[in-house]
Write a protein that holds these residues in place. Structure first.
Motif, PDB file in Angstrom:
ATOM      1  N   GLY A  75       8.499  -1.066   9.553  1.00  0.00           N
ATOM      2  CA  GLY A  75       7.718  -1.686   8.487  1.00  0.00           C
ATOM      3  C   GLY A  75       8.275  -1.294   7.134  1.00  0.00           C
ATOM      4  O   GLY A  75       9.384  -0.760   7.037  1.00  0.00           O
ATOM      5  N   THR A  76       7.509  -1.571   6.079  1.00  0.00           N
ATOM      6  CA  THR A  76       8.010  -1.264   4.734  1.00  0.00           C
ATOM      7  C   THR A  76       7.333  -0.038   4.138  1.00  0.00           C
ATOM      8  O   THR A  76       7.848   0.570   3.226  1.00  0.00           O
ATOM      9  N   ASN A  77       6.169   0.333   4.674  1.00  0.00           N
ATOM     10  CA  ASN A  77       5.422   1.411   4.012  1.00  0.00           C
ATOM     11  C   ASN A  77       5.355   2.684   4.849  1.00  0.00           C
ATOM     12  O   ASN A  77       4.456   3.496   4.686  1.00  0.00           O
ATOM     13  N   PHE A  78       6.348   2.888   5.733  1.00  0.00           N
ATOM     14  CA  PHE A  78       6.306   4.062   6.607  1.00  0.00           C
ATOM     15  C   PHE A  78       6.313   5.364   5.820  1.00  0.00           C
ATOM     16  O   PHE A  78       5.833   6.381   6.303  1.00  0.00           O
ATOM     17  N   ALA A  79       6.837   5.337   4.585  1.00  0.00           N
ATOM     18  CA  ALA A  79       6.912   6.568   3.793  1.00  0.00           C
ATOM     19  C   ALA A  79       5.528   7.090   3.408  1.00  0.00           C
ATOM     20  O   ALA A  79       5.394   8.218   2.956  1.00  0.00           O
ATOM     21  N   SER A  80       4.487   6.271   3.574  1.00  0.00           N
ATOM     22  CA  SER A  80       3.116   6.737   3.290  1.00  0.00           C
ATOM     23  C   SER A  80       2.337   7.045   4.556  1.00  0.00           C
ATOM     24  O   SER A  80       1.179   7.427   4.475  1.00  0.00           O
ATOM     25  N   VAL A  81       2.937   6.840   5.724  1.00  0.00           N
ATOM     26  CA  VAL A  81       2.177   6.958   6.973  1.00  0.00           C
ATOM     27  C   VAL A  81       2.369   8.339   7.586  1.00  0.00           C
ATOM     28  O   VAL A  81       3.489   8.845   7.666  1.00  0.00           O
ATOM     29  N   ASN A  82       1.270   8.956   8.001  1.00  0.00           N
ATOM     30  CA  ASN A  82       1.369  10.277   8.631  1.00  0.00           C
ATOM     31  C   ASN A  82       1.125  10.147  10.128  1.00  0.00           C
ATOM     32  O   ASN A  82       0.673   9.110  10.604  1.00  0.00           O
ATOM     33  N   GLY A 137       0.797  -1.235   0.000  1.00  0.00           N
ATOM     34  CA  GLY A 137       0.000   0.000   0.000  1.00  0.00           C
ATOM     35  C   GLY A 137       0.824   1.276   0.000  1.00  0.00           C
ATOM     36  O   GLY A 137       0.296   2.358   0.211  1.00  0.00           O
ATOM     37  N   ASN A 138       2.126   1.146  -0.234  1.00  0.00           N
ATOM     38  CA  ASN A 138       3.036   2.282  -0.101  1.00  0.00           C
ATOM     39  C   ASN A 138       3.001   3.166  -1.352  1.00  0.00           C
ATOM     40  O   ASN A 138       4.030   3.363  -2.004  1.00  0.00           O
ATOM     41  N   ILE A 139       1.826   3.705  -1.685  1.00  0.00           N
ATOM     42  CA  ILE A 139       1.699   4.468  -2.940  1.00  0.00           C
ATOM     43  C   ILE A 139       2.334   5.840  -2.821  1.00  0.00           C
ATOM     44  O   ILE A 139       3.250   6.186  -3.564  1.00  0.00           O
ATOM     45  N   VAL A 140       1.882   6.643  -1.853  1.00  0.00           N
ATOM     46  CA  VAL A 140       2.455   7.988  -1.749  1.00  0.00           C
ATOM     47  C   VAL A 140       3.865   7.963  -1.157  1.00  0.00           C
ATOM     48  O   VAL A 140       4.520   8.990  -1.077  1.00  0.00           O
ATOM     49  N   GLY A 141       4.326   6.769  -0.741  1.00  0.00           N
ATOM     50  CA  GLY A 141       5.672   6.680  -0.213  1.00  0.00           C
ATOM     51  C   GLY A 141       6.697   6.337  -1.273  1.00  0.00           C
ATOM     52  O   GLY A 141       7.888   6.305  -1.011  1.00  0.00           O
ATOM     53  N   SER A 142       6.236   6.060  -2.507  1.00  0.00           N
ATOM     54  CA  SER A 142       7.191   5.792  -3.581  1.00  0.00           C
ATOM     55  C   SER A 142       7.132   6.944  -4.565  1.00  0.00           C
ATOM     56  O   SER A 142       6.090   7.561  -4.745  1.00  0.00           O
ATOM     57  N   GLN A 143       8.264   7.205  -5.180  1.00  0.00           N
ATOM     58  CA  GLN A 143       8.373   8.398  -6.020  1.00  0.00           C
ATOM     59  C   GLN A 143       7.306   8.451  -7.120  1.00  0.00           C
ATOM     60  O   GLN A 143       6.555   9.419  -7.216  1.00  0.00           O
ATOM     61  N   HIS A 144       7.224   7.380  -7.914  1.00  0.00           N
ATOM     62  CA  HIS A 144       6.267   7.408  -9.025  1.00  0.00           C
ATOM     63  C   HIS A 144       4.825   7.338  -8.532  1.00  0.00           C
ATOM     64  O   HIS A 144       3.943   7.985  -9.075  1.00  0.00           O
ATOM     65  N   GLY A 145       4.625   6.545  -7.478  1.00  0.00           N
ATOM     66  CA  GLY A 145       3.279   6.442  -6.915  1.00  0.00           C
ATOM     67  C   GLY A 145       2.786   7.787  -6.427  1.00  0.00           C
ATOM     68  O   GLY A 145       1.623   8.150  -6.637  1.00  0.00           O
TER      69      GLY A 145
END
Lengths: 299, 444
Positions: free
Chosen positions: B263-270, A148-156
């Protein structure tokens, strides 16, 4: 044409009528523009008197990689937003121009995003994009983001912002195209039908050329408008991941109101104003929009 | 019909200029606000008290003002400002302070948030006042009073609860798995491996908001190198960013990312939209490094979790580190400062002396869940809605040899954005520790 032109000139009102508009423009655009230009040659943190520092801010901008990166990101957004929004708005608009009831009902649903504030839209999308509890967690695995890491990846993140902006602004441009498509004389289509032209050919050879001016208008609004996108990005990605979606206006905002380097921010503001102006002038010139040739010549 | 392009061109450049009008408008208003200079009835004056809008805090501040106004000719007036995060308030304050009619009493975060005003002579230096009135000075916890210093002097008086950063953990989950909160950094690494093997994210992290990442760097640097490392950075000493403690901390952060501690998706977590807090409350993350406000946040949003599962511990020690195990980082508190242009500096000072450590104001703060930075509170903290937590925080700060203010609040404003975004890049491994040090050293 000539006779009509001179009659028009004779009936032109006196120069006095321009005063309110000129004053409005002067106070809210002219003066700030000049002040910003002056500020760009100063060092000022918002307190006390700005101190002139010559070309320091300008040379710093030229050597600041962060500003160049933001400029590049802004241009990428501009192009992507145009590429995504124009075909969608054009097709939807032409489709919505039909008078059938189902089209009227569906169009009024499509236009709903127009009624919402940008901040509300961005906040809703931010919740949807949460990788653990949002929609991103559910659909992410199907579109290449298993966690679910969409906004956490550059292109996403870039894609997410482009989609949110499109969702918000496509209805407005659809409205423009709908209005314009309804202005196209029915007899052109009737004639084409008699000549045996298919729907697709009618679209390419009648609808599109007839919508020329609307395409230019809508494109200018989109391209120049995309230079000032700010709140959507601030809320949805906060410029991230890292600075992958940090557009020029956000860079300007951070310089002005987080770093309190007003002079430096003024340079970025002027660059933005110059870009926007140049862009709209170029489009108008090269699209032949300025010649104001009627699309109804010969009818 | 022939010559319209000119007017359209003017229109279009107006559209372009509208973009910058947003920037310049505040400047215009800054030049224009020379309103009435607060003169009230009966010889007394009117003073403005600017604070952050806060449903919990504003009524308490108003009560202090009402109490003061009863016996003063000069009247104070509370002016709360709405804000998202802290930016709306700081923008407005900057413009107000640059105007000829600035607010009289100013809510602030100490040090970096007021250093420009202090250097510009816009604030009243409280050194002599505090020195001449030992009772007043001693009524506040020294580490908190000191943490708000700007330019080496006292400009602020603590005015609300203390907010050190703690390791929050899910005690029910820890008990189920037979684990203990980490006492050392090695324990922490062990827990990361353990919880990952159980498919539980070890730490929740609101990476998107940038400042939660900073807590990791602040605590690691404090434990490894002690408070002097950041003091050198704050003092602008050449090469201070390149201190081995900073590099070591950044490497450990990247190591934690590699070990999937967040975790792996912390870059999307606020954090601000309850992303990280929800992850923690739902039992999907075991720990959360956060300021004390996380406690009231969880009480507010996930009351069951706060009651049954939420517990707290200090940041672990790092073996071989120079820092004291009792030192803390975070936001010591908020402060009130006095404008030197105020029409009645004496009344503003009298207000701070009478109310900020006064029994009524402090009691109200305690009842609202705050832990005020006032000395001798041990017995009174039983009135807190969460007495156990309040006492823990109070003792933690009391025995702390140093309380390092959050770096983004302590450093001058131009550091905030580079610090946030470069550290994000370190977490995302788009920047090496060496590049971070170089980039931060280059900020002017």
């Amino acid at each position: 044409m000539t006779a009509a032109g001179s009659a028009d000139r004779a009936a032109r009102p006196g120069a006095l009528w321009i005063v309110p508009a000129a004053l409005f423009f002067g106070v809210f655009a002219g003066v700030p523009l000049v002040l910003t230009a002056v500020l760009s040659f100063t060092s000022w943190n918002g307190l006390g008197t700005p101190a002139f520092n010559g070309l320091d801010n300008w040379s710093r901008v030229l050597s600041d990689d962060a500003v160049w990166e933001s400029l590049r990101i802004s241009l990428v957004f501009m192009v992507l937003c145009w590429l995504v929004q124009t075909p969608l708005a054009l097709l939807l608009g032409v489709w919505a121009a039909g008078r059938e009831l189902n089209r009227a009902v569906l169009s009024s649903i499509f236009f709903l995003p127009l009624l919402m504030s940008t901040a509300a839209i961005a906040i809703s999308w931010r919740v949807l994009l949460d990788p653990n509890f949002g929609l991103a967690a559910t659909i992410g695995p199907y579109i290449g983001f298993p966690d679910g890491n969409i906004v956490g990846s550059q292109h996403g993140a870039v894609a997410a912002v482009v989609i949110v902006i499109a969702w918000q602004f496509v209805p407005f441009h659809t409205l423009l195209y709908q209005g314009a498509a309804r202005q196209i004389p029915q007899m052109l289509y009737d004639a084409a039908l008699i000549d045996g032209a298919s729907r697709v050919r009618q679209f390419w050879h009648i609808t599109l050329p007839q919508l020329r001016h609307t395409i230019v208008t809508s494109s200018v609004l989109m391209l120049v408008g995309s230079l000032t996108y700010f709140e959507t990005i601030l809320i949805v990605t906060n410029g991230g991941p890292g600075s992958a979606t940090m557009v020029l206006p956000q860079r300007m905002y951070l310089s002005a109101f987080q770093s309190f380097q007003m002079g430096y921010a003024s340079v970025i503001a002027l660059v933005l104003a110059a870009l926007g102006t140049a862009l709209s002038l170029l489009i108008v010139r090269f699209s032949g929009f300025a010649k104001m040739r009627s699309t109804l010549e010969g009818i | 019909m022939g010559d319209t392009p000119l007017s359209r061109r003017t229109f279009l450049s107006a559209a372009g200029a509208a973009g910058i009008a947003g920037l310049a408008a505040p400047l215009l208003s800054a030049c224009g606000t020379s309103g009435p200079a607060g003169r009230g009835k009966g010889g007394g004056k009117n003073l403005q008290v600017w604070v952050l809008q806060d449903e919990g805090q504003n009524p308490i501040q108003q009560a202090a003002i009402d109490d003061f106004n009863k016996s003063s000719a000069t009247k104070l007036k509370l002016v709360p400002t709405a804000s998202s995060g802290s930016s709306g308030y700081t923008d407005k304050l900057r413009i107000g302070m640059g105007s000829p009619n600035p607010p009289d009493l100013i809510f602030n975060w100490g040090t970096g948030s007021i250093v420009d005003y202090a250097k510009g002579g816009l604030l009243v230096d409280l050194d002599s006042q505090l020195a001449s009135d030992a009772t007043w000075k001693n009524s506040f916890l020294p580490s908190v009073l000191d943490a708000g210093k700007a330019d080496g002097k006292y400009y602020g008086i603590p005015m609300r609860g203390m907010q050190p950063v703690l390791v929050f953990y899910n005690k029910t989950m820890f008990a189920e798995h037979g684990q203990k909160p980490p006492a050392t950094y090695d324990d922490l690494l062990g827990l990361v491996t353990y919880f990952n093997s159980k498919k539980i994210q070890p730490f929740a992290l609101g990476h998107v908001d940038a400042w939660p990442n900073l807590m990791w760097l602040e605590y690691l640097v404090e434990r490894i190198g002690g408070p002097s490392v950041f003091q050198d950075i704050l003092a602008g000493k050449p090469g201070a960013w390149g201190n081995p403690a900073v590099l070591d901390s950044l490497r450990r952060i990247q190591d934690l990312v590699d070990r999937r501690a967040f975790g792996t998706n912390f870059a999307s977590v606020n954090y601000v939209n309850d992303g990280a807090g929800l992850l923690f409350a739902k039992g999907r993350a075991a720990m959360h490094l956060m300021g004390t406000w996380e406690y009231s946040n969880q009480v507010d949003k996930h009351p069951d979790f706060a009651k049954k599962d939420l517990s707290f511990a200090p940041f672990p020690t790092v073996s071989g580190g120079k820092g004291d195990a009792n030192s803390v980082v975070g936001n010591p508190t908020n402060y009130f400062s006095i404008s030197s242009k105020s029409a009645d500096v004496a009344a503003a000072t009298a207000f701070l002396k009478k109310e900020m450590a006064g029994p009524m104001y402090v009691d109200k703060l305690i009842k609202a869940g705050d832990v005020p930075a006032v000395s001798g509170l041990e017995s009174r903290l039983s009135d807190s809605p969460n007495p156990e937590f309040a006492k823990y925080v109070y003792q933690m700060v009391q025995k702390a040899p140093s309380f390092t203010l959050s770096w983004d609040q302590a450093l001058p404003h131009q550091f905030t954005d580079p610090l946030h975004s470069n550290l994000q890049k370190v977490f995302l491994k788009k920047m090496t520790p060496e590049q971070f040090v170089q980039a931060m050293g280059a900020v002017k």
